[in-house]
Scaffold this motif. Structure first.
Motif, short mmCIF file in Angstrom:
data_model
loop_
_atom_site.label_atom_id
_atom_site.label_comp_id
_atom_site.label_asym_id
_atom_site.label_seq_id
_atom_site.Cartn_x
_atom_site.Cartn_y
_atom_site.Cartn_z
N ARG A 65 -12.86 -4.89 1.31
CA ARG A 65 -11.83 -5.94 1.24
C ARG A 65 -12.41 -7.34 1.12
O ARG A 65 -11.90 -8.15 0.33
N PRO A 125 -13.60 0.38 4.62
CA PRO A 125 -12.70 -0.63 4.04
C PRO A 125 -13.11 -2.06 4.38
O PRO A 125 -12.90 -2.97 3.58
N ASP A 126 -13.73 -2.25 5.57
CA ASP A 126 -14.11 -3.61 5.94
C ASP A 126 -15.26 -4.16 5.11
O ASP A 126 -15.57 -5.34 5.18
N GLU A 161 0.83 -1.21 0.00
CA GLU A 161 0.00 0.00 0.00
C GLU A 161 0.87 1.25 0.00
O GLU A 161 0.58 2.22 -0.71
N PHE A 213 -6.90 -2.91 -2.17
CA PHE A 213 -7.68 -1.72 -1.84
C PHE A 213 -6.80 -0.79 -1.02
O PHE A 213 -6.17 -1.20 -0.04
#
Length: 787
Positions: free
Chosen positions: A622, A618-619, A47, A632
């Motif tokens: 992903r 984000p949860d 990332e 991501f």
């Protein structure tokens, strides 16, 4: 004289001269940079690597947003067209868009020609009798809508409505930039807009400087060619590349300006002390040696020297010049009798070693920018101290004698004796500072990378305004698909878009941009072509579908012919987008790259649009990407996490440096009480400065931490002299400490007026800190027992 020049005692001078010449040669070859990615880690996570790549040459870094303000609307539009026409032929630009009909016509012609390869509606059911009947009914309904004029003109060729569907998918149904007088305009109509994509990467500041110069030249030529109110028009530029150029120019000008002011102040102070040109010149020799050694060491160690390192290095003038002040003022006469070396050099040497312990912690940082600061400081201080110890005594004239400062020293001695009465008051102040920091512990450290940004608030506001007017994508949230071929990553992008579609449907996210909207994978194109029936079959189904509709099959002959052409057409390629503004979007999201072993590699960047809430969870993203190999990235979240790790590492290293200083003092002084007397003023000064900054609403950044280390480095000399345990500090030594403190404050304190936040942070920290360290050291000075 000749005998002295070639004597053994003069050897250090010759060695220093050789070292200075070699260092100067290295400095001459040194490459300086202002690339802020130098302050990113050496071993990033995937990332973080993506973040670094995007900052250097990613999609956003190559965009330049241009606004034409002032004058009247028609004049701004004319200037926009003239500038765009001039820049379209320039090699520095891969795309120039301003909403002119020439590019719109090309875009629509491309979409019309390839609508059956691009349309997501092209599935086997689309051209069945029922599918045709449904599509034709929808198109006839659109005739009564505001889009009826466009639909009516396209009806014979596109009765199933593929082009309106594509335009809606691309956000051209009224959500794109506003059009006024034939060009893009801001929402309030006061600014004409252009969007340029450069061939130079955003991190290539020289290339971006050339781009900016060319844009300004084209604008000036356009204004000169126009008549009327064109002279009142003005040009505004923004974008990452523009920021990079402006930051570099700001740093260069600030470093130059501050260096001149610092040197001027210090020279003035030294002149008032020495009243001798020779002594003044010799006093600056350690500074010159330290600066050359610092730059050369960083250049050899890192390949380049960052502008901020150089700016920080100018502040070392304030500390490096201290050593010569100690020599000149304390020794009174430098006649080679060695008394100064015997009496004072061990204390100065211990102070230098203390500073090196503090800065060595920075050298261990995994962030090249911070490690550069550490190496520069260590090299510079060592060089300055060695020149003071071994070179200056050989260069001083036999008749050298500094002006008598004993009267000033005697008055200072009185002040110091009285200052002992303030011990408990100073201790109370330090306790209050510690409590203030404890109570505000959640506001002590600024956890966001933006705190280090040298970009001004007005520039950020302009960028946000132009970005909103142009409808530029929000690139905070990205999904990245990487692979060995273009086809592989395009197929991967299509899979990701399909996985995320449920979040779009339930409005968890507003949408996903993908190059496959304009350049589908070959597999998808072939599937869409396979769903197209042959001409005779299509004609039969069309006749049946039109039954009962107010539309005759004869009118749709062009439709049948173009569908047949699309059925056998070669697959759409990237080159087919050439000449359209749509190529900009594809090139920005589909990037050919090379892996570490040089093998070809492709990446697709898919910007996610946040919903009205402004955030994306984000949860929820992903899990949907599991098994796709996609990554991501929350760019802002990742940059803040990166900075927090940066800060956390620096705090740990600083703690290690403080522990090393304690061990060094314990070994050198062999007395816990003496160690405490040295450390107490330094810790007290650090606590008071940090508490004052936080209480004033200034959360601390990584550069404030560097400043606190500098307080320890500078203040250790004061504390060591006052805590030497060899009796009361002599008046001449007190005078030398005062002079050294004044030059240090002049060197560091001037940074407090810098426009570059990172330099300003050091100035606001070290300037007051150096004063407090001297005052606290005097208050807590060792007082010998009476005989």
């Amino acid at each position: 004289m000749a005998q002295r020049l070639f004597s053994r005692s003069f050897l250090p001078v010759w060695l220093a001269l050789v070292a200075l010449l070699l260092g100067g040669a290295v400095v001459h070859q040194t490459r300086f940079t202002s690339d802020m990615s130098a302050f990113l880690p050496q071993a990033p996570t995937p990332e973080q690597q993506l973040l670094v790549d995007q900052l250097r040459d990613g999609l956003v870094s190559r965009l330049v947003l241009v606004g034409v303000e002032g004058s009247d609307g028609p004049t701004r539009a004319a200037l926009s067209k003239a500038v765009a026409q001039k820049l379209r032929g320039e090699p520095q630009f891969s795309s120039v868009s301003n909403g002119e009909s020439v590019s719109l016509e090309r875009d629509q012609a491309f979409l019309m020609a390839h609508r059956y390869q691009l349309s997501p509606a092209m599935v086997p059911a689309h051209f069945t009798v029922d599918g045709l009947r449904s599509a034709l009914g929808d198109t006839l309904d659109l005739l009564a809508s505001p889009a009826g004029l466009l639909v009516k003109s396209l009806l014979p060729r596109d009765p199933t409505g593929e082009l309106p569907l594509l335009l809606d998918q691309l956000g051209r149904g009224g959500t794109g930039p506003r059009n006024a007088d034939g060009v893009w305009a801001s929402r309030d109509g006061t600014r004409a807009l252009l969007l340029l994509q450069t061939r130079a990467a955003g991190s290539d500041t020289d290339g971006q400087q050339l781009v900016m110069d060319r844009i300004r030249a084209a604008f000036a030529e356009a204004v000169a060619a126009q008549k009327g109110t064109a002279a009142s028009a003005r040009l505004v530029l923004t974008g990452p590349g523009v920021f990079g150029v402006n930051v570099r120019n700001t740093i260069e000008s600030e470093v130059t300006r501050l260096s001149i002011i610092s040197i001027g102040l210090i020279v003035l102070l030294l002149w008032l002390i020495y009243r001798s040109v020779v002594t003044l010149a010799l006093g600056l020799l350690p500074v010159l040696a330290g600066a050359v050694a610092g730059i050369a060491a960083v250049s050899l160690g890192f390949g380049t020297v960052h502008g901020l390192t150089l700016g920080f290095g100018t502040t070392l003038i304030g500390e490096a010049v201290d050593y010569s002040i100690y020599l000149f003022v304390q020794s009174e006469r430098a006649d080679g009798d060695g008394k100064w070396v015997q009496r004072f050099w061990p204390t100065i040497r211990l102070g230098v070693m203390t500073s090196i312990c503090g800065f060595a912690s920075l050298l261990l940082s995994g962030f090249p920018g911070l490690a550069q600061l550490g190496l520069y400081s260590m090299s510079g201080l060592v060089a300055a101290a060695l020149v003071t110890r071994f070179v200056l005594p050989q260069l001083l004239p036999r008749s050298f004698k500094v002006r008598d400062v004993s009267a000033l020293g005697a008055r200072l001695a009185v002040v110091v004796r009285r200052a002992a009465a303030l011990r408990w008051a100073v201790l109370g102040l330090c306790v209050v500072a510690a409590l203030a920091l404890a109570l505000q512990r959640n506001q002590v450290w600024n956890q966001e990378l933006s705190a280090l940004s040298p970009v001004s608030a007005s520039d950020m506001a302009l960028d946000a305004a132009l970005r909103a007017d142009l409808g530029a994508p929000d690139v905070r949230y990205l999904v990245v698909v990487s692979g060995g071929s273009q086809e592989e990553v395009l197929q991967g992008a299509e899979k990701v878009v399909a996985r995320l579609q449920p979040l779009v449907d339930d409005h968890s996210i507003a949408g996903v941009d993908s190059p496959t909207t304009l350049l589908p994978s070959l597999a998808t194109q072939q599937a869409r072509q396979a769903s197209v029936p042959a001409s005779a079959e299509l004609q039969s189904r069309l006749t049946e579908a039109l039954a009962g509709m107010p539309l005759r099959a004869e009118r749709l002959v062009p439709f049948v012919q173009e569908v047949e052409a699309a059925r056998v057409a070669p697959p759409l390629q990237r080159a087919d987008l050439a000449g359209t503004s749509l190529a900009l979007a594809v090139d920005g999201m589909l990037l050919p790259q090379k892996s570490a072993d040089g093998a070809p590699r492709w990446s697709v960047f898919l910007p996610l649009h946040a919903a009205a809430s402004g955030d994306i969870a984000p949860d929820r993203i992903r899990p949907l990407l599991a098994g796709t190999g996609a990554l991501f990235v929350d760019m802002k979240g990742e940059s803040d996490r990166l900075y927090r790790s940066y800060l956390h590492e620096a705090v740990l290293l600083s703690g290690a440096g403080l522990l090393a200083i304690v061990l060094l003092l314990a070994v050198a002084l062999r007395s816990p009480g003496a160690v405490l007397r040295v450390l107490a003023p330094l810790v007290g000064a650090v606590l008071c400065v940090a508490a004052a900054l936080v209480s004033a609403g200034q959360s601390l950044t990584i550069l404030h931490l560097v400043g606190l280390l500098l307080i320890v480095a500078v203040g250790s000399n004061y504390a060591l002299f006052f805590s030497s345990g060899k009796g009361e500090v002599t008046p001449r030594t007190l005078a030398s400490l005062l002079f050294a403190n004044m030059t240090t404050v002049a060197g560091f304190g001037i940074l407090g007026f810098s426009q570059v936040p990172v330099l300003q942070a050091i100035g606001l920290t070290v300037g007051p800190g150096a004063i407090l360290a001297l005052v606290f050291a005097a208050v807590w000075a060792h007082t010998p027992r009476a005989a």
